[in-house]
Design an enzyme around this catalytic site. Structure first.
Site, PDB file in Angstrom:
ATOM      1  N   GLU A  63       1.619   1.332   5.415  1.00 18.38           N
ATOM      2  CA  GLU A  63       2.889   1.356   6.366  1.00 18.38           C
ATOM      3  C   GLU A  63       3.197   0.237   6.815  1.00 18.38           C
ATOM      4  O   GLU A  63       4.450   0.152   7.504  1.00 18.38           O
ATOM      5  CB  GLU A  63       2.402   2.357   7.328  1.00 18.38           C
ATOM      6  CG  GLU A  63       2.308   3.948   7.246  1.00 18.38           C
ATOM      7  CD  GLU A  63       1.240   4.325   6.492  1.00 18.38           C
ATOM      8  OE1 GLU A  63       0.011   3.698   6.646  1.00 18.38           O
ATOM      9  OE2 GLU A  63       1.406   5.089   5.462  1.00 18.38           O
ATOM     10  N   HIS A  95      -7.917   2.986  -4.673  1.00 16.41           N
ATOM     11  CA  HIS A  95      -7.007   2.656  -3.548  1.00 16.41           C
ATOM     12  C   HIS A  95      -6.507   1.202  -3.031  1.00 16.41           C
ATOM     13  O   HIS A  95      -5.561   0.772  -2.700  1.00 16.41           O
ATOM     14  CB  HIS A  95      -7.246   3.410  -2.180  1.00 16.41           C
ATOM     15  CG  HIS A  95      -8.500   2.954  -1.343  1.00 16.41           C
ATOM     16  ND1 HIS A  95      -9.679   2.995  -1.748  1.00 16.41           N
ATOM     17  CD2 HIS A  95      -8.487   1.883  -0.291  1.00 16.41           C
ATOM     18  CE1 HIS A  95     -10.405   2.497  -0.894  1.00 16.41           C
ATOM     19  NE2 HIS A  95      -9.562   1.722   0.018  1.00 16.41           N
TER      20      HIS A  95
END
Ligand code: RBF
Length: 164
Positions: A63, A95
């Site tokens: 984010e 990830h």
């Protein structure tokens, strides 16, 4: 002839007329907290006034690019530099690679879009211990947050001078 300015960190810039935004992720809280504190302490050391340091958090490192853009607009585009801080620790899946790549490119693109320096405060560590060392939490460690504070003041000062 001696070449000046070869040190990695230059603390000689004056931040007293600057407004700086810090956006940090909340994963790996202890490390993040040390990095944010290190950045704020260095900003203040270089003259940035407490009221001119704005801090916002986002859930995770992914984010950071959008959060950094959000803070910039929230502050009426009045920030002279932004520092985006997160810590990725490699796990068993992919990830780490995807987020690190996305965030690096996202932050690089963002500074070109908003025309304000965005300091890359993302630790990409293979282990928790590496993250602790790079946030100054171990005996021989070093807090990279402080370096990001210096980089923000230097880049903001240079860019302010260039565009005026
Ligand atoms: N965010 C971090 O800031 N640091 C991490 O180490 C981290 N690890 C993650 C591992 C997995 C498997 C997932 C799915 C997310 C992770 N995130 C991490 C959160 C990510 O940056 C983001 O906040 C979420 O994926 C929601 O968009």
């Amino acid at each position: 002839m001696p070449i000046s300015g070869l040190g990695k960190v230059d603390k000689t810039y004056d931040g007293s007329n600057l407004k700086i935004g810090i956006v940090h992720a909340r994963w790996n809280a202890e490390v993040i907290s040390a990095l944010v504190d290190g950045a704020i302490a260095r900003l203040k050391d270089m003259g940035v006034k407490e009221e001119n340091i704005v801090v916002m958090s986002v859930p995770g490192s992914f984010e950071l690019p959008f959060g950094t853009k959000t803070l910039f607009y929230q502050e009426g585009k009045k920030l002279d530099a932004l520092i985006s801080i997160g810590t990725l620790i490699k796990g068993e899946t992919m990830h780490f690679e995807y987020i690190a790549d996305a965030v690096s490119h996202g932050l690089m693109r963002l500074q070109e879009e908003i025309h304000v320096p965005v300091i890359f405060g993302l630790l990409t560590c293979l282990t928790e211990e590496q993250a602790q060392a790079r946030s100054g939490l171990t005996k021989d460690g070093h807090n990279h947050g402080a370096d990001w504070g210096s980089a923000a003041v230097e880049m903001a000062t240079k860019w302010k001078g260039a565009r005026n």
